[in-house]
Design a protein around this motif. Structure first.
Motif, PDB file in Angstrom:
ATOM      1  N   LYS A 156      29.313  45.657  18.790  1.00  0.00           N
ATOM      2  CA  LYS A 156      29.678  46.837  17.827  1.00  0.00           C
ATOM      3  C   LYS A 156      29.579  48.121  18.887  1.00  0.00           C
ATOM      4  CE  LYS A 156      27.719  49.564  14.164  1.00  0.00           C
ATOM      5  NZ  LYS A 156      26.634  49.350  13.187  1.00  0.00           N
ATOM      6  N   GLU A 157      28.646  48.282  19.843  1.00  0.00           N
ATOM      7  CA  GLU A 157      28.631  49.395  20.691  1.00  0.00           C
ATOM      8  C   GLU A 157      30.047  49.410  21.602  1.00  0.00           C
ATOM      9  OE1 GLU A 157      25.007  49.847  23.045  1.00  0.00           O
ATOM     10  OE2 GLU A 157      23.741  49.107  21.254  1.00  0.00           O
ATOM     11  N   LEU A 158      30.364  48.187  22.202  1.00  0.00           N
ATOM     12  CA  LEU A 158      31.509  48.093  22.967  1.00  0.00           C
ATOM     13  C   LEU A 158      32.600  48.733  22.226  1.00  0.00           C
ATOM     14  CD1 LEU A 158      30.844  44.697  24.828  1.00  0.00           C
ATOM     15  CD2 LEU A 158      30.759  47.027  26.019  1.00  0.00           C
ATOM     16  N   HIS A 159      32.658  48.347  20.843  1.00  0.00           N
ATOM     17  CA  HIS A 159      33.833  48.608  19.976  1.00  0.00           C
ATOM     18  C   HIS A 159      33.817  50.134  19.776  1.00  0.00           C
ATOM     19  CE1 HIS A 159      36.906  48.641  16.840  1.00  0.00           C
ATOM     20  NE2 HIS A 159      35.942  49.200  16.108  1.00  0.00           N
ATOM     21  N   GLN A 160      32.559  50.715  19.600  1.00  0.00           N
ATOM     22  CA  GLN A 160      32.604  52.164  19.382  1.00  0.00           C
ATOM     23  C   GLN A 160      33.033  52.911  20.577  1.00  0.00           C
ATOM     24  OE1 GLN A 160      28.590  52.258  18.178  1.00  0.00           O
ATOM     25  NE2 GLN A 160      29.122  52.448  15.963  1.00  0.00           N
ATOM     26  N   ASP A 161      32.410  52.598  21.956  1.00  0.00           N
ATOM     27  CA  ASP A 161      32.801  53.126  23.114  1.00  0.00           C
ATOM     28  C   ASP A 161      34.349  53.027  23.390  1.00  0.00           C
ATOM     29  OD1 ASP A 161      30.099  53.443  23.532  1.00  0.00           O
ATOM     30  OD2 ASP A 161      30.015  51.955  24.999  1.00  0.00           O
ATOM     31  N   ARG A 162      35.035  51.957  23.081  1.00  0.00           N
ATOM     32  CA  ARG A 162      36.734  51.765  23.423  1.00  0.00           C
ATOM     33  C   ARG A 162      37.217  52.653  22.482  1.00  0.00           C
ATOM     34  NH1 ARG A 162      39.502  46.492  21.385  1.00  0.00           N
ATOM     35  NH2 ARG A 162      38.768  46.639  19.251  1.00  0.00           N
TER      36      ARG A 162
END
Length: 180
Positions: A156-162
Motif C-alpha cells: 500500500k505504501e509503495l503504491h502511494q509512493d509511485r
C-alpha cells in the motif's frame, strides 16, 4: 484541502497584472492556490515562502508556509513585454528553464521507475506467500498470514509512493509544454 488567505498586496498585484477586479481577486486567488503545484522554495526574513504554479490558469503564486498568497503574476510575466527583457535574455531564460524542467522530470521519472520496480517485487512476494498458504499447515499458515499482512501494508505504501511520483512527473511534463 488547504485553506488559503490573500494579502492586500496580492489583491493589488492581481488587479494590475491579471486585470481582475478587487472582488474577483479575493475570490479567485485562493482557488488558484488550491490548484497550484510546488515549484521552488524561497528563503526570506518574514518566514518560509514558496513559489507555486497553476498551469491551468497560467499563473505563478508566492505563498507563505501558513497559506497566505503574497504575490501573483502570469507564469511568463517576464517574457510578456519586449520592454522587460531583451530577446537574448528571453531565449536564455527559456532554455535554462526548459533544461531545468527536463532534468527534474528525468530525476522524478527515475525515482518512479525504482518505486514501480519495488512495488512489483513486493507484489511478487505477496503472490509467493499466497501460493505457500495453499498447502500450509496451521502453524505455517499463521506465520505466512502474518508475513502476508506485512507485505500488503508495504505494498500500500509503495503504491502511494509511485502514484505521488507519477503525479509529480505529469505536472513537470505539463510545465514543459510552453517551452517545447
Amino acid at each position: 484541502m488547504n485553506k488559503y488567505s490573500v494579502s492586500k498586496s496580492a489583491v493589488k498585484t492581481a488587479i494590475a497584472r491579471l486585470g481582475l477586479t478587487k472582488t474577483q481577486a479575493q475570490n479567485v486567488l485562493p482557488k488558484y492556490a488550491q490548484g497550484a503545484a510546488f515549484v521552488w522554495s524561497l528563503d526570506s526574513t518574514s518566514g518560509s515562502q514558496a513559489v507555486y504554479d497553476n498551469y491551468n490558469e497560467r499563473v505563478r503564486l508566492v505563498i507563505t508556509e501558513n497559506g497566505t498568497v503574497l504575490d501573483v503574476f502570469p507564469i511568463d510575466y517576464a517574457l510578456q513585454s519586449p520592454h522587460n527583457l531583451s530577446e537574448e535574455v528571453c531565449q536564455s531564460l527559456k532554455e535554462s528553464t526548459k533544461k531545468t524542467l527536463i532534468a527534474k522530470r528525468d530525476e522524478i521519472h527515475r525515482k518512479w521507475c525504482e518505486a514501480e520496480l519495488a512495488f512489483h517485487e513486493n507484489s511478487y512476494e505477496i503472490a509467493k506467500v499466497r501460493f505457500g498458504l495453499i498447502d500450509a499447515n496451521i502453524e505455517e499458515a499463521a506465520a505466512l498470514s502474518s508475513r502476508l499482512a506485512d507485505l500488503c501494508a508495504d505494498n500500500k505504501e509503495l503504491h502511494q509512493d509511485r502514484s505521488a511520483l507519477r503525479k509529480e512527473r505529469t505536472e513537470l511534463e505539463r510545465a514543459l509544454v510552453p517551452y517545447i
